[in-house]
Design a protein around this motif. Structure first.
Motif, PDB file in Angstrom:
ATOM      1  N   ASP A 133       0.830  -1.213   0.000  1.00  0.00           N
ATOM      2  CA  ASP A 133       0.000   0.000   0.000  1.00  0.00           C
ATOM      3  C   ASP A 133       0.863   1.261   0.000  1.00  0.00           C
ATOM      4  N   GLY A 134       0.202   2.411   0.043  1.00  0.00           N
ATOM      5  CA  GLY A 134       0.898   3.676  -0.084  1.00  0.00           C
ATOM      6  C   GLY A 134       1.844   3.990   1.056  1.00  0.00           C
ATOM      7  N   LEU A 135       1.613   3.409   2.239  1.00  0.00           N
ATOM      8  CA  LEU A 135       2.512   3.617   3.368  1.00  0.00           C
ATOM      9  C   LEU A 135       3.712   2.694   3.287  1.00  0.00           C
TER      10      LEU A 135
ATOM     11  N   ILE B 127      -4.228   1.618   7.096  1.00  0.00           N
ATOM     12  CA  ILE B 127      -4.991   0.532   6.462  1.00  0.00           C
ATOM     13  C   ILE B 127      -6.490   0.784   6.602  1.00  0.00           C
ATOM     14  N   TYR B 128      -6.915   1.233   7.765  1.00  0.00           N
ATOM     15  CA  TYR B 128      -8.346   1.464   8.041  1.00  0.00           C
ATOM     16  C   TYR B 128      -8.858   2.689   7.284  1.00  0.00           C
ATOM     17  N   ASN B 129      -8.126   3.787   7.346  1.00  0.00           N
ATOM     18  CA  ASN B 129      -8.624   5.045   6.797  1.00  0.00           C
ATOM     19  C   ASN B 129      -8.276   5.271   5.331  1.00  0.00           C
ATOM     20  N   LYS B 130      -7.084   4.837   4.899  1.00  0.00           N
ATOM     21  CA  LYS B 130      -6.645   5.087   3.526  1.00  0.00           C
ATOM     22  C   LYS B 130      -6.933   3.906   2.589  1.00  0.00           C
ATOM     23  N   ASP B 131      -6.634   2.694   3.072  1.00  0.00           N
ATOM     24  CA  ASP B 131      -6.911   1.502   2.253  1.00  0.00           C
ATOM     25  C   ASP B 131      -8.367   1.062   2.369  1.00  0.00           C
TER      26      ASP B 131
ATOM     27  N   LEU C 135     -10.857   7.912  23.426  1.00  0.00           N
ATOM     28  CA  LEU C 135     -10.101   8.546  22.349  1.00  0.00           C
ATOM     29  C   LEU C 135     -10.034  10.051  22.588  1.00  0.00           C
ATOM     30  N   THR C 136      -9.089  10.693  21.913  1.00  0.00           N
ATOM     31  CA  THR C 136      -9.020  12.157  21.969  1.00  0.00           C
ATOM     32  C   THR C 136     -10.033  12.734  21.008  1.00  0.00           C
ATOM     33  N   GLY C 137     -10.128  14.053  20.994  1.00  0.00           N
ATOM     34  CA  GLY C 137     -11.056  14.708  20.076  1.00  0.00           C
ATOM     35  C   GLY C 137     -10.474  14.937  18.691  1.00  0.00           C
ATOM     36  N   ASN C 138      -9.226  14.507  18.468  1.00  0.00           N
ATOM     37  CA  ASN C 138      -8.609  14.700  17.154  1.00  0.00           C
ATOM     38  C   ASN C 138      -9.242  13.771  16.120  1.00  0.00           C
ATOM     39  N   ASP C 139      -9.669  14.338  15.014  1.00  0.00           N
ATOM     40  CA  ASP C 139     -10.293  13.555  13.943  1.00  0.00           C
ATOM     41  C   ASP C 139      -9.216  13.193  12.928  1.00  0.00           C
ATOM     42  N   ILE C 140      -8.470  12.136  13.239  1.00  0.00           N
ATOM     43  CA  ILE C 140      -7.323  11.771  12.417  1.00  0.00           C
ATOM     44  C   ILE C 140      -7.767  10.803  11.324  1.00  0.00           C
ATOM     45  N   LYS C 141      -7.676  11.251  10.077  1.00  0.00           N
ATOM     46  CA  LYS C 141      -8.098  10.416   8.949  1.00  0.00           C
ATOM     47  C   LYS C 141      -6.913  10.166   8.011  1.00  0.00           C
TER      48      LYS C 141
END
Length: 461
Positions: free
Chosen positions: A59-61, A159-163, A455-461
């Protein structure tokens, strides 16, 4: 659900032991510290191709993934393929990348932590295909994940967010020393910065020494880790979370996982010269979090230390972010916070591994003679001491995880690292049996999860 021939599964796994050993030794030969995994990725990709995986991709990573089967649902088997460095070469009795093997052991950097897990997983997937034991409607996904040693779980955030891959459950192949592991403590990386004022070292009273301020804070951090929890204690120690008085909702889970810890892991400073007072100082704190602790409570504990309060606005407490480029140059910025998680023993994915182990090997941990003294008497179903990619897979996203992997935690990051040949075939056999004993009709994340960190409030995508 197919009727399984456990003796045949064990025989086929044992027949592949020499191939798994050769594959592991090949992986060990490629130095693969975090962000430099390209050569070992190519090695794994070639092995998957040779063994007839239905699809292999990077994958891209830079994670390498192999798929067997054509169902819509996925059961994943994960192992990180990056390693730590070798440290002081003089501490090694053998070449860490050439390695060695005898009748029981394989030595080399990454043998236990944790390229041995990839060897078992890759051959387990081949066994499932050859023995027609890929469950109907599923595909088996084997992941060689990157950068875990740097930032555990970030690879699975990608993997979860990008793939956009979301397995039904994941088996982690991190070393478990013969046990089946259903959780572990979380962790976070905290930074403390202190400001001072420089002056000439011949008259230090004219300045404000940031290192002296930090020395007071470090003593308080040590007390937070070491002190007890009595009312008379000025700094109530982290052991307090094992007490129902301080952790009424989660003290039982905390006792299972073990108490939280903190330690100063790095120190930095600035000063105009060696004959001047230091005008800034900073430390990194490695904070391990048990059930009931949150990222907010951990930050606040540092902010509330007497020395931190004493120096007021001159002190800043923060959480690290991670943004180091992967071996492919991709950057996935995320917070250095890794949530705690535990599964119930009755969770269907945990039960599948326990039932498979009992059918294949019995209800006691197994191991070669050189490891049995450390495995005997320990519960079959237990937890890791360290952290794994499951902090994201289950801790962030609620995808159920369970662990069973070759090798021992005690070998991780140590000189003269070894793993056990017998573990390679034992793990491969168990993966084959477990995915076929898994009952998806009983899969319910709420029922599976005993505890997950906030979890924190950061919306990390």
């Amino acid at each position: 659900m197919k009727k399984l021939n456990y003796d045949r599964i064990k025989k086929v796994a044992n027949d592949y032991n020499a191939d798994m050993t050769a594959f592991l030794r090949k992986m060990i030969s490629y130095p693969s510290e975090s962000c430099h995994e390209g050569e070992v990725v190519a090695c794994i990709k070639a092995e998957m191709g040779k063994l007839g995986f239905d699809e292999v991709k990077v994958d891209g990573l830079g994670n390498v993934m192999g798929f067997m089967g054509n169902g819509d649902k996925i059961i994943a088997i994960d192992g990180h393929i990056d390693t730590v460095g070798i440290g002081n070469r003089d501490n090694w009795k053998f070449d860490p990348y050439r390695g060695f093997e005898d009748d029981q052991l394989i030595g080399g950097r990454g043998s236990s932590d944790q390229e041995g897990g990839i060897a078992s997983a890759v051959y387990a997937a081949k066994m499932m295909k050859d023995m027609d034991l890929i469950p109907q409607g599923y595909k088996i996904m084997v992941v060689g994940s990157v950068q875990e040693e740097d930032c555990d779980g970030m690879c699975w955030q990608y993997i979860y967010n990008k793939d956009n891959i979301k397995p039904e459950f994941v088996i982690s192949t991190e070393p478990t020393d013969g046990g089946i592991y259903r959780g572990h403590r979380g962790r976070m990386e905290i930074r403390v910065d202190v400001k001072g004022t420089s002056c000439h070292g011949s008259a230090p009273e004219r300045g404000d020494n940031a290192i002296y301020k930090m020395a007071d804070i470090i003593n308080d951090v040590r007390a937070l880790n070491n002190d007890g929890a009595s009312e008379s204690t000025q700094i109530r120690g982290l052991v307090k979370m094992l007490d129902s008085k301080y952790n009424p909702n989660h003290y039982k889970d905390a006792r299972f996982l073990g108490r939280g810890t903190c330690t100063v892991s790095q120190i930095f400073y600035t000063s105009p010269s060696r004959c001047a007072v230091a005008d800034s100082c900073a430390i990194s704190i490695d904070r391990r979090m048990t059930a009931g602790e949150t990222y907010q409570s951990c930050l606040k504990e540092i902010e509330d230390l007497p020395a931190v309060k004493r120096y007021g606005d001159d002190v800043k407490v923060s959480m690290y972010m991670y943004n180091r480029p992967s071996w492919k140059g991709a950057v996935y910025e995320t917070e250095a916070y890794f949530p705690t998680w535990i599964n119930k023993e009755s969770a269907p994915h945990v039960k599948a591994l326990v039932d498979a182990h009992k059918a294949l090997f019995g209800d006691k941990r197994i191991g070669c003679p050189k490891s049995m003294d450390k495995r005997e008497g320990r519960p079959l179903c237990d937890k890791w001491t360290f952290s794994t990619n499951c902090v994201s897979i289950q801790g962030r996203y609620g995808i159920p995880c369970v662990g069973f992997g070759p090798g021992a935690e005690s070998q991780a990051h140590a000189p003269n690292e070894v793993t056990y040949k017998q573990d390679l075939s034992s793990c491969a056999a168990l993966y084959v049996a477990a995915v076929n004993l898994y009952d998806p009709s009983k899969a319910n994340v709420d029922d599976a999860t005993e505890y997950r960190g906030t979890l924190t409030g950061n919306d990390i995508k």
